[in-house]
Design an enzyme around this catalytic site. Structure first.
Site, short mmCIF file in Angstrom:
data_model
loop_
_atom_site.label_atom_id
_atom_site.label_comp_id
_atom_site.label_asym_id
_atom_site.label_seq_id
_atom_site.Cartn_x
_atom_site.Cartn_y
_atom_site.Cartn_z
N GLY A 67 0.95 -1.09 0.01
CA GLY A 67 -0.12 0.01 -0.11
C GLY A 67 0.80 1.38 0.06
N ASP A 68 2.09 1.19 0.74
CA ASP A 68 3.02 2.43 0.78
C ASP A 68 3.26 2.55 -0.57
OD1 ASP A 68 2.76 3.36 3.56
OD2 ASP A 68 3.80 1.66 4.03
N SER A 69 3.93 1.41 -1.14
CA SER A 69 4.42 1.51 -2.65
C SER A 69 3.66 2.08 -3.79
CB SER A 69 5.07 0.36 -2.91
OG SER A 69 6.03 -0.02 -2.03
N GLY A 73 3.03 5.66 -3.06
CA GLY A 73 4.15 6.57 -3.54
C GLY A 73 4.49 6.89 -5.16
#
Length: 402
Positions: A171-173, A176
């Site tokens: 989810g972070d990637s 980003g």
């Protein structure tokens, strides 16, 4: 004459925030040639410096991937002098990337209205769990929760089992990546209008954006897609099959033309005209039978033989590699995707992922593995860029501003 470091050569990015989503967006912009200045509070470095499962001489290497191509300064944004220095940086910059909880910059007196008053072209990229507006905007967000709340995690795993996570902060990637995409779109629009804008990227929405037809399938047909293990329901054949040595091979031949080639390669051309498998819909209905036939064929052959036979026949197939096999993959090596990063902390190159995508005329570059210590570029940025004298920098350091 200096050579451009990539298509964003000449663009300056200020990165404030920690861990993964914001720094990943900053890394992507840096990969494409932007000058990225990473701000860390004095005495409170980004925890990412200590992340990663391998350790050498007390150092960890998640930092090597997400801090590459960046400069590091220390700056306390919570005090007036730090705020003033930050606004001076804003005057000389194009993009700010932050991943604080919504309202944090405003609390420090650094909301977008303040930033824009100093630089009308500034682009503020904001990454958060749920976005800058809405009833959940105030909540802190992690990738694990965003993947779950968005419905993405519900589709992972096997039917009837618990929904596992991928062993990455997906989810972070994703957030980003969408944040960097938004920054590029805003940069283009600024060439037309001269004005910057806010890019609002949420972890939940980034996870939602990759879910193909799940929403219209539910809206029109009431279909609640769930996990399907190693295959996609109704898409056949597209699965993993165990070979003679016990390892798994991916075979994907769900398109009619490719399926006919698979049948020929397996020595069973009659399957292509069998009413159970004659087209995409029929194969989806008889997925279990088809998987068993292909599985029996694969079980009698070595994985390299399977892949070679199918590749020669124009059928999509491949191994399930571990990272140990990935780093020696000839295709990835030929493309520069297993790249060396010179890491000052240990005095040697460390391998990491290359720059994606590859541009023909102004390809992105890896210039370094990231600053080895917080504030490493204080003199260069605050002195060289902003013109602060040595005495001023000594004072600011003594006061805990930098």
């Amino acid at each position: 004459m200096t050579h451009p470091t990539g298509p964003l050569d000449g663009i300056r990015v200020i990165e404030v925030g920690t861990l993964i989503s914001g720094p990943y967006a900053g890394r992507l912009l840096g990969d494409m040639g932007a000058e990225v200045i990473k701000i860390e509070p004095p005495g409170a470095p980004d925890p990412l410096r200590t992340w990663g499962q391998a350790e050498l001489d007390g150092h960890h290497f998640f930092w090597t991937v997400h801090a590459r191509n960046k400069k590091a300064v220390t700056l306390n944004l919570r005090v007036p002098e730090g705020r003033d220095l930050f606004l001076d940086l804003v005057e000389h910059s194009d993009i700010i990337v932050e991943n604080f909880r919504p309202g944090t910059l405003e609390k420090w007196g650094l909301g977008y209205d303040v930033l824009r008053a100093r630089n009308r072209g500034i682009i503020l990229v904001r990454v958060s769990g749920y976005g800058q507006t809405g009833p959940d905007a105030h909540k802190a967000g992690y990738a694990s929760v965003a993947e779950a709340a968005s419905g993405l995690r519900h589709m992972n795993g096997f039917p009837g089992g618990p929904p596992p996570r991928l062993a990455l902060s997906l989810g972070d990637s994703l957030a980003g990546m969408f944040a960097a995409q938004g920054a590029l779109a805003a940069l283009y629009r600024r060439t037309v209008t001269g004005d910057g804008q806010v890019v609002d990227a949420a972890l939940t929405e980034s996870c939602l954006a990759v879910q193909e037809s799940t929403i219209p399938d539910y809206d029109v047909g009431g279909v609640v897609r769930g996990p399907s293990g190693t295959r996609l329901e109704g898409i056949a054949p597209s699965n993993i099959y165990r070979s003679a040595d016990g390892s798994w091979v991916v075979i994907a031949a769900n398109q009619d033309t490719v399926f006919r080639r698979l049948c020929q390669a397996m020595g069973q051309p009659e399957l292509a005209t069998d009413e159970r498998f004659v087209n995409h819909v029929a194969r989806g209905r008889n997925q279990d039978e088809l998987d068993k036939i292909i599985g029996d064929w694969a079980a009698q052959r070595q994985p390299t033989d399977i892949i070679a036979t199918l590749s020669d026949a124009g059928v999509i197939s491949g191994p399930i590699n571990t990272v140990a096999e990935v780093v020696t993959d000839p295709q990835l090596q030929a493309r520069g995707m297993i790249a060396d990063h010179w890491d000052d902390r240990i005095g040697r190159n460390v391998k990491g992922p290359g720059v994606v995508p590859v541009l023909s005329e102004t390809p992105g570059t890896i210039r370094n593995a990231g600053p080895s210590r917080p504030g490493q570029h204080n003199d260069e940025v605050f002195g060289g860029l902003l013109g602060r004298s040595g005495d001023e920098l000594t004072h600011l350091h003594g006061e805990g501003v930098i």
